[in-house]
Design a protein around this motif. Structure first.
Motif, PDB file in Angstrom:
ATOM      1  N   GLU A   1       0.826  -1.210   0.000  1.00  9.34           N
ATOM      2  CA  GLU A   1       0.000   0.000   0.000  1.00  9.34           C
ATOM      3  C   GLU A   1       0.857   1.255   0.000  1.00  9.34           C
ATOM      4  OE1 GLU A   1      -2.462  -0.675   3.434  1.00  9.34           O
ATOM      5  OE2 GLU A   1      -3.960  -1.795   2.295  1.00  9.34           O
ATOM      6  N   GLU A   2       1.957   1.229   0.733  1.00  7.84           N
ATOM      7  CA  GLU A   2       2.841   2.395   0.792  1.00  7.84           C
ATOM      8  C   GLU A   2       3.614   2.572  -0.514  1.00  7.84           C
ATOM      9  OE1 GLU A   2       5.234   1.923   4.324  1.00  7.84           O
ATOM     10  OE2 GLU A   2       3.524   2.287   5.636  1.00  7.84           O
ATOM     11  N   ALA A   3       4.034   1.471  -1.134  1.00  5.31           N
ATOM     12  CA  ALA A   3       4.825   1.552  -2.359  1.00  5.31           C
ATOM     13  C   ALA A   3       3.963   1.835  -3.589  1.00  5.31           C
ATOM     14  CB  ALA A   3       5.594   0.250  -2.566  1.00  5.31           C
ATOM     15  N   LEU A   4       2.722   1.364  -3.551  1.00  3.98           N
ATOM     16  CA  LEU A   4       1.835   1.461  -4.715  1.00  3.98           C
ATOM     17  C   LEU A   4       0.478   2.043  -4.309  1.00  3.98           C
ATOM     18  CD1 LEU A   4       2.613  -2.108  -6.096  1.00  3.98           C
ATOM     19  CD2 LEU A   4       3.512   0.035  -6.996  1.00  3.98           C
ATOM     20  N   PRO A   5       0.423   3.326  -3.984  1.00  7.05           N
ATOM     21  CA  PRO A   5      -0.845   3.929  -3.563  1.00  7.05           C
ATOM     22  C   PRO A   5      -1.936   3.715  -4.618  1.00  7.05           C
ATOM     23  CG  PRO A   5       0.969   5.483  -3.323  1.00  7.05           C
ATOM     24  CD  PRO A   5       1.503   4.293  -4.063  1.00  7.05           C
ATOM     25  N   GLY A   6      -3.093   3.286  -4.169  1.00  8.83           N
ATOM     26  CA  GLY A   6      -4.216   3.085  -5.072  1.00  8.83           C
ATOM     27  C   GLY A   6      -4.224   1.744  -5.791  1.00  8.83           C
ATOM     28  N   ALA A   7      -3.216   0.921  -5.553  1.00 10.57           N
ATOM     29  CA  ALA A   7      -3.161  -0.385  -6.205  1.00 10.57           C
ATOM     30  C   ALA A   7      -4.220  -1.312  -5.626  1.00 10.57           C
ATOM     31  CB  ALA A   7      -1.782  -1.015  -6.024  1.00 10.57           C
ATOM     32  N   GLU A   8      -4.672  -2.242  -6.441  1.00 11.03           N
ATOM     33  CA  GLU A   8      -5.555  -3.290  -5.972  1.00 11.03           C
ATOM     34  C   GLU A   8      -4.652  -4.396  -5.423  1.00 11.03           C
ATOM     35  OE1 GLU A   8      -8.711  -6.177  -8.107  1.00 11.03           O
ATOM     36  OE2 GLU A   8      -8.833  -4.046  -8.640  1.00 11.03           O
ATOM     37  N   ILE A   9      -4.833  -4.753  -4.152  1.00  8.88           N
ATOM     38  CA  ILE A   9      -3.927  -5.690  -3.482  1.00  8.88           C
ATOM     39  C   ILE A   9      -4.726  -6.829  -2.869  1.00  8.88           C
ATOM     40  CG2 ILE A   9      -2.259  -5.946  -1.586  1.00  8.88           C
ATOM     41  CD1 ILE A   9      -1.713  -2.880  -1.963  1.00  8.88           C
ATOM     42  N   ASN A  10      -4.241  -8.051  -3.069  1.00  9.42           N
ATOM     43  CA  ASN A  10      -4.848  -9.214  -2.435  1.00  9.42           C
ATOM     44  C   ASN A  10      -3.723 -10.075  -1.866  1.00  9.42           C
ATOM     45  OD1 ASN A  10      -6.775 -11.123  -1.626  1.00  9.42           O
ATOM     46  ND2 ASN A  10      -6.557 -12.258  -3.521  1.00  9.42           N
ATOM     47  N   VAL A  11      -3.815 -10.390  -0.576  1.00  5.70           N
ATOM     48  CA  VAL A  11      -2.807 -11.220   0.087  1.00  5.70           C
ATOM     49  C   VAL A  11      -3.532 -12.415   0.691  1.00  5.70           C
ATOM     50  CG1 VAL A  11      -0.972 -11.278   1.814  1.00  5.70           C
ATOM     51  CG2 VAL A  11      -1.480  -9.130   0.628  1.00  5.70           C
ATOM     52  N   ASP A  12      -3.171 -13.624   0.266  1.00  6.04           N
ATOM     53  CA  ASP A  12      -3.848 -14.843   0.711  1.00  6.04           C
ATOM     54  C   ASP A  12      -2.857 -15.741   1.453  1.00  6.04           C
ATOM     55  OD1 ASP A  12      -5.133 -17.298   1.002  1.00  6.04           O
ATOM     56  OD2 ASP A  12      -6.126 -17.171  -0.936  1.00  6.04           O
ATOM     57  N   LEU A  13      -3.011 -15.808   2.767  1.00  4.96           N
ATOM     58  CA  LEU A  13      -2.106 -16.605   3.595  1.00  4.96           C
ATOM     59  C   LEU A  13      -2.197 -18.099   3.268  1.00  4.96           C
ATOM     60  CD1 LEU A  13      -0.062 -16.789   5.905  1.00  4.96           C
ATOM     61  CD2 LEU A  13      -1.986 -16.869   7.495  1.00  4.96           C
ATOM     62  N   ALA A  14      -3.400 -18.594   3.007  1.00  8.04           N
ATOM     63  CA  ALA A  14      -3.594 -20.030   2.774  1.00  8.04           C
ATOM     64  C   ALA A  14      -2.813 -20.529   1.560  1.00  8.04           C
ATOM     65  CB  ALA A  14      -5.078 -20.337   2.612  1.00  8.04           C
ATOM     66  N   THR A  15      -2.735 -19.711   0.518  1.00  2.00           N
ATOM     67  CA  THR A  15      -2.040 -20.126  -0.705  1.00  2.00           C
ATOM     68  C   THR A  15      -0.662 -19.469  -0.840  1.00  2.00           C
ATOM     69  OG1 THR A  15      -3.020 -18.345  -2.009  1.00  2.00           O
ATOM     70  CG2 THR A  15      -4.223 -20.438  -1.933  1.00  2.00           C
ATOM     71  N   HIS A  16      -0.350 -18.543   0.068  1.00  2.00           N
ATOM     72  CA  HIS A  16       0.893 -17.759   0.023  1.00  2.00           C
ATOM     73  C   HIS A  16       0.994 -16.912  -1.244  1.00  2.00           C
ATOM     74  CE1 HIS A  16       2.511 -19.737   3.579  1.00  2.00           C
ATOM     75  NE2 HIS A  16       2.033 -20.861   3.082  1.00  2.00           N
ATOM     76  N   LYS A  17      -0.155 -16.570  -1.836  1.00  2.00           N
ATOM     77  CA  LYS A  17      -0.176 -15.766  -3.055  1.00  2.00           C
ATOM     78  C   LYS A  17      -0.437 -14.300  -2.716  1.00  2.00           C
ATOM     79  CE  LYS A  17       0.010 -19.206  -6.084  1.00  2.00           C
ATOM     80  NZ  LYS A  17       1.283 -19.866  -5.978  1.00  2.00           N
ATOM     81  N   VAL A  18       0.274 -13.438  -3.425  1.00  3.31           N
ATOM     82  CA  VAL A  18       0.092 -11.993  -3.315  1.00  3.31           C
ATOM     83  C   VAL A  18      -0.148 -11.479  -4.725  1.00  3.31           C
ATOM     84  CG1 VAL A  18       1.205  -9.812  -2.700  1.00  3.31           C
ATOM     85  CG2 VAL A  18       1.639 -11.850  -1.326  1.00  3.31           C
ATOM     86  N   SER A  19      -1.220 -10.718  -4.903  1.00  8.81           N
ATOM     87  CA  SER A  19      -1.445 -10.103  -6.211  1.00  8.81           C
ATOM     88  C   SER A  19      -1.638  -8.608  -6.013  1.00  8.81           C
ATOM     89  CB  SER A  19      -2.653 -10.725  -6.919  1.00  8.81           C
ATOM     90  OG  SER A  19      -3.836 -10.417  -6.247  1.00  8.81           O
TER      91      SER A  19
END
Length: 66
Positions: free
Chosen positions: A26-44
């Motif tokens: 969020e700090e590096a990419l203001p306004g970006a759409e971010i999804n962090v999924d602990l179960a799959t270890h995927k970050v988009s």
């Protein structure tokens, strides 16, 4: 529409890790759409891939191509 970058971050192990990665992005990419999924270890996220990867690394995690 901007294509999302999807990375695997295997060293995210708890909800605190998820929060840390999300905040870094969020700090590096203001306004970006971010999804962090602990179960799959995927970050988009949308936006600059290099900036996003660097933010995750600076937060202490190891992003890898998904």
């Amino acid at each position: 529409m901007t294509e999302a970058t999807i990375l695997t971050v295997n060293d995210m192990t708890c909800s605190h890790c998820v929060g840390t990665v999300r905040k870094a992005l969020e700090e590096a990419l203001p306004g970006a759409e971010i999804n962090v999924d602990l179960a799959t270890h995927k970050v988009s996220f949308t936006g600059d891939r290099a900036k996003g990867e660097e933010a995750i690394k600076e937060a202490g995690y190891t992003p890898e191509p998904a």
